[in-house]
Design a protein around this motif. Structure first.
Motif, PDB file in Angstrom:
ATOM      1  N   GLU A 107     -29.835 -93.908   9.480  1.00  0.00           N
ATOM      2  CA  GLU A 107     -28.843 -93.713  10.535  1.00  0.00           C
ATOM      3  C   GLU A 107     -27.737 -94.751  10.407  1.00  0.00           C
ATOM      4  OE1 GLU A 107     -31.025 -92.142  14.507  1.00  0.00           O
ATOM      5  OE2 GLU A 107     -31.562 -94.183  13.915  1.00  0.00           O
ATOM      6  N   LYS A 108     -26.581 -94.390  10.920  1.00  0.00           N
ATOM      7  CA  LYS A 108     -25.465 -95.327  11.051  1.00  0.00           C
ATOM      8  C   LYS A 108     -25.384 -95.723  12.523  1.00  0.00           C
ATOM      9  CE  LYS A 108     -22.818 -93.699   7.075  1.00  0.00           C
ATOM     10  NZ  LYS A 108     -23.913 -92.839   6.548  1.00  0.00           N
ATOM     11  N   ILE A 109     -25.665 -97.006  12.777  1.00  0.00           N
ATOM     12  CA  ILE A 109     -25.765 -97.506  14.148  1.00  0.00           C
ATOM     13  C   ILE A 109     -24.590 -98.448  14.408  1.00  0.00           C
ATOM     14  CG2 ILE A 109     -27.203 -98.714  15.815  1.00  0.00           C
ATOM     15  CD1 ILE A 109     -29.614 -98.093  13.989  1.00  0.00           C
ATOM     16  N   LEU A 110     -23.787 -98.125  15.417  1.00  0.00           N
ATOM     17  CA  LEU A 110     -22.639 -98.947  15.787  1.00  0.00           C
ATOM     18  C   LEU A 110     -22.982 -99.770  17.015  1.00  0.00           C
ATOM     19  CD1 LEU A 110     -19.586 -99.638  15.424  1.00  0.00           C
ATOM     20  CD2 LEU A 110     -19.139 -97.779  17.063  1.00  0.00           C
ATOM     21  N   PHE A 111     -22.766-101.090  16.910  1.00  0.00           N
ATOM     22  CA  PHE A 111     -22.998-101.978  18.040  1.00  0.00           C
ATOM     23  C   PHE A 111     -21.660-102.333  18.679  1.00  0.00           C
ATOM     24  CE2 PHE A 111     -26.764-102.244  15.521  1.00  0.00           C
ATOM     25  CZ  PHE A 111     -27.789-102.438  16.428  1.00  0.00           C
ATOM     26  N   ASP A 112     -21.441-101.774  19.868  1.00  0.00           N
ATOM     27  CA  ASP A 112     -20.232-101.952  20.663  1.00  0.00           C
ATOM     28  C   ASP A 112     -19.061-101.161  20.079  1.00  0.00           C
ATOM     29  OD1 ASP A 112     -21.439-103.523  22.667  1.00  0.00           O
ATOM     30  OD2 ASP A 112     -21.258-105.302  21.413  1.00  0.00           O
ATOM     31  N   THR A 113     -18.108-100.837  20.962  1.00  0.00           N
ATOM     32  CA  THR A 113     -17.066 -99.874  20.582  1.00  0.00           C
ATOM     33  C   THR A 113     -15.652-100.439  20.634  1.00  0.00           C
ATOM     34  OG1 THR A 113     -16.797 -99.005  22.847  1.00  0.00           O
ATOM     35  CG2 THR A 113     -18.522 -98.005  21.469  1.00  0.00           C
ATOM     36  N   GLY A 114     -15.518-101.718  20.972  1.00  0.00           N
ATOM     37  CA  GLY A 114     -14.196-102.325  20.939  1.00  0.00           C
ATOM     38  C   GLY A 114     -13.355-102.011  22.155  1.00  0.00           C
ATOM     39  N   LEU A 115     -12.060-102.217  21.988  1.00  0.00           N
ATOM     40  CA  LEU A 115     -11.100-102.169  23.082  1.00  0.00           C
ATOM     41  C   LEU A 115     -10.592-100.770  23.420  1.00  0.00           C
ATOM     42  CD1 LEU A 115      -9.202-105.181  21.633  1.00  0.00           C
ATOM     43  CD2 LEU A 115     -10.169-105.214  23.937  1.00  0.00           C
ATOM     44  N   GLY A 116     -10.776 -99.847  22.511  1.00  0.00           N
ATOM     45  CA  GLY A 116     -10.266 -98.504  22.749  1.00  0.00           C
ATOM     46  C   GLY A 116      -8.800 -98.343  22.435  1.00  0.00           C
ATOM     47  N   ARG A 117      -8.298 -99.142  21.494  1.00  0.00           N
ATOM     48  CA  ARG A 117      -6.881 -99.085  21.125  1.00  0.00           C
ATOM     49  C   ARG A 117      -6.669 -98.633  19.689  1.00  0.00           C
ATOM     50  NH1 ARG A 117      -3.084-102.249  24.092  1.00  0.00           N
ATOM     51  NH2 ARG A 117      -3.837-102.547  26.205  1.00  0.00           N
ATOM     52  N   GLY A 118      -7.690 -98.079  19.077  1.00  0.00           N
ATOM     53  CA  GLY A 118      -7.544 -97.495  17.746  1.00  0.00           C
ATOM     54  C   GLY A 118      -7.973 -98.367  16.595  1.00  0.00           C
ATOM     55  N   GLY A 119      -8.254 -99.642  16.855  1.00  0.00           N
ATOM     56  CA  GLY A 119      -8.619-100.540  15.769  1.00  0.00           C
ATOM     57  C   GLY A 119      -9.930-100.171  15.097  1.00  0.00           C
ATOM     58  N   ILE A 120     -10.890 -99.712  15.858  1.00  0.00           N
ATOM     59  CA  ILE A 120     -12.191 -99.412  15.267  1.00  0.00           C
ATOM     60  C   ILE A 120     -12.122 -98.182  14.373  1.00  0.00           C
ATOM     61  CG2 ILE A 120     -13.106 -97.966  17.156  1.00  0.00           C
ATOM     62  CD1 ILE A 120     -15.779 -99.523  16.719  1.00  0.00           C
ATOM     63  N   GLN A 121     -11.284 -97.210  14.739  1.00  0.00           N
ATOM     64  CA  GLN A 121     -11.110 -96.044  13.865  1.00  0.00           C
ATOM     65  C   GLN A 121     -10.498 -96.448  12.530  1.00  0.00           C
ATOM     66  OE1 GLN A 121     -10.485 -96.083  17.142  1.00  0.00           O
ATOM     67  NE2 GLN A 121     -10.628 -94.047  18.080  1.00  0.00           N
ATOM     68  N   MET A 122      -9.547 -97.361  12.570  1.00  0.00           N
ATOM     69  CA  MET A 122      -8.913 -97.817  11.340  1.00  0.00           C
ATOM     70  C   MET A 122      -9.904 -98.594  10.473  1.00  0.00           C
ATOM     71  SD  MET A 122      -5.479-100.064  10.803  1.00  0.00           S
ATOM     72  CE  MET A 122      -6.232-101.483  11.559  1.00  0.00           C
ATOM     73  N   ALA A 123     -10.727 -99.433  11.116  1.00  0.00           N
ATOM     74  CA  ALA A 123     -11.722-100.196  10.360  1.00  0.00           C
ATOM     75  C   ALA A 123     -12.758 -99.263   9.739  1.00  0.00           C
ATOM     76  CB  ALA A 123     -12.387-101.224  11.272  1.00  0.00           C
ATOM     77  N   LEU A 124     -13.225 -98.277  10.486  1.00  0.00           N
ATOM     78  CA  LEU A 124     -14.181 -97.311   9.927  1.00  0.00           C
ATOM     79  C   LEU A 124     -13.576 -96.582   8.732  1.00  0.00           C
ATOM     80  CD1 LEU A 124     -15.737 -95.783  13.169  1.00  0.00           C
ATOM     81  CD2 LEU A 124     -16.962 -97.106  11.439  1.00  0.00           C
ATOM     82  N   ALA A 125     -12.304 -96.235   8.830  1.00  0.00           N
ATOM     83  CA  ALA A 125     -11.647 -95.519   7.734  1.00  0.00           C
ATOM     84  C   ALA A 125     -11.624 -96.352   6.464  1.00  0.00           C
ATOM     85  CB  ALA A 125     -10.225 -95.132   8.134  1.00  0.00           C
ATOM     86  N   GLU A 126     -11.582 -97.678   6.595  1.00  0.00           N
ATOM     87  CA  GLU A 126     -11.580 -98.549   5.412  1.00  0.00           C
ATOM     88  C   GLU A 126     -12.874 -98.432   4.615  1.00  0.00           C
ATOM     89  OE1 GLU A 126     -10.616-102.614   5.964  1.00  0.00           O
ATOM     90  OE2 GLU A 126      -8.576-102.212   6.669  1.00  0.00           O
ATOM     91  N   VAL A 127     -13.967 -98.046   5.289  1.00  0.00           N
ATOM     92  CA  VAL A 127     -15.240 -97.869   4.580  1.00  0.00           C
ATOM     93  C   VAL A 127     -15.576 -96.380   4.448  1.00  0.00           C
ATOM     94  CG1 VAL A 127     -16.190-100.126   5.093  1.00  0.00           C
ATOM     95  CG2 VAL A 127     -16.528 -98.280   6.740  1.00  0.00           C
TER      96      VAL A 127
END
Length: 313
Positions: A107-127
């Motif tokens: 499984e891919k387990i994410l701990f916490d979701t951040g601020l909700g301003r798009g940064g986490i989507q960009m970081a996920l896209a890097e991998v």
């Protein structure tokens, strides 16, 4: 000792919302505005046994009046001296917001979701991932910079995931005013998906090799998580210690955002001592990116030792 929390402490914690809401997302716009300052990458992966652990930089911003945030109980001279010894200014701090992705192979387990301003989507896209690749979302606690990314433009961000959080944390905030503050934010960000939510207690298992570690004080049910794979361990400490110098060197200094300051200090000393004595690496949500390091006992306190090339094999 029993941690005590009140409506007053909940309102104090809610004061963190404007701070979190104004944090700059880690974006190409930010990078171009300050060339040479933004990190070249918003991700960092390490191997832990059979796990791949990736920190995801969701955002970063400078914050002034650092002593008022991190130096409760210290004199101005003490705070200035600690800062000077570590080559950092005494009047400001750099905040980092760093969720962690754990790929167990199952499984891919994410701990916490951040601020909700798009940064986490960009970081996920890097991998090479999207939010729909996440199987499980674990919330260490309910502060805005940890649950803000649960929704994007009002829609569920991680639509294929199930959600896990601590029972004590959820029950506390669920009993607060649902029209404002953190209680209101939780009603927007988490309550609509309650049918996908499950709860755990101290020592509870998220998955094989991923277990909850109570570290109450920052919030009523704040949890860290111990990762254990192939005989190797790493702890996700969340907001146990919110600054890599002041909260380590002086764990008794009160932190503005800790709701129960006595309980937070007790948790901080207990867990940092354990990490130092066992030489277990850690990832702290607000540590300087990539947010991973080790803990060393130093005098009556501790020292955070950032990772360099450990665990890269």
């Amino acid at each position: 000792m029993t941690a005590k929390f009140s409506r007053r402490s909940a309102l104090a914690a809610a004061a963190a919302i404007p701070l979190a809401a104004t944090a700059r997302k880690a974006s190409a716009t930010t990078a171009s505005a300050k060339p040479g300052i933004a990190p070249a990458s918003h991700t960092r992966s390490v191997k832990l046994g059979g796990f791949i652990v990736t920190t995801l930089l969701d955002g970063s911003r400078p914050v002034g009046d650092a002593k008022a945030i991190f130096g409760g109980g210290a004199t101005d001279a003490e705070f200035a001296a600690s800062s000077a010894q570590n080559f950092i200014p005494a009047d400001m701090a750099q905040f980092f917001f760093t969720p962690t992705l754990v790929d167990t192979g199952q499984e891919k387990i994410l701990f916490d979701t951040g601020l909700g301003r798009g940064g986490i989507q960009m970081a996920l896209a890097e991998v090479g991932l999207t939010p729909q690749d996440i199987d499980v979302v674990v919330l260490t606690h309910m502060h805005p910079d940890h649950i803000g990314g649960m929704t994007t433009d009002g829609a569920e961000t991680f639509s294929k995931a199930r959600y896990i959080t601590g029972r004590q944390e959820y029950d506390f905030w669920g009993g607060q005013d649902k029209t404002s503050g953190i209680g209101g934010l939780m009603a927007q960000k988490l309550t609509p998906f309650a049918e996908k939510l499950s709860f755990l207690e101290d020592g509870g298992s998220v998955a094989s090799g991923v277990s909850a570690v109570a570290s109450f004080g920052h919030t009523p049910g704040h949890m860290g998580y111990m990762l254990d794979s192939g005989g190797q361990q790493l702890m996700l400490t969340a907001d146990l210690a919110n600054h890599y110098v002041w909260s380590f060197a002086h764990p008794d200094w009160e932190v503005k955002f800790d709701m129960n300051k006595e309980a937070a200090t007790t948790s901080r000393r207990k867990i940092l001592d354990m990490l130092a004595s066992t030489r277990t690496p850690m990832i702290g949500y607000h540590m300087p990116f990539p947010a991973a390091g080790y803990v060393e006992t130093r005098g009556s306190g501790f020292r955070f030792v950032p990772v360099s090339y450990q665990m890269m094999g």
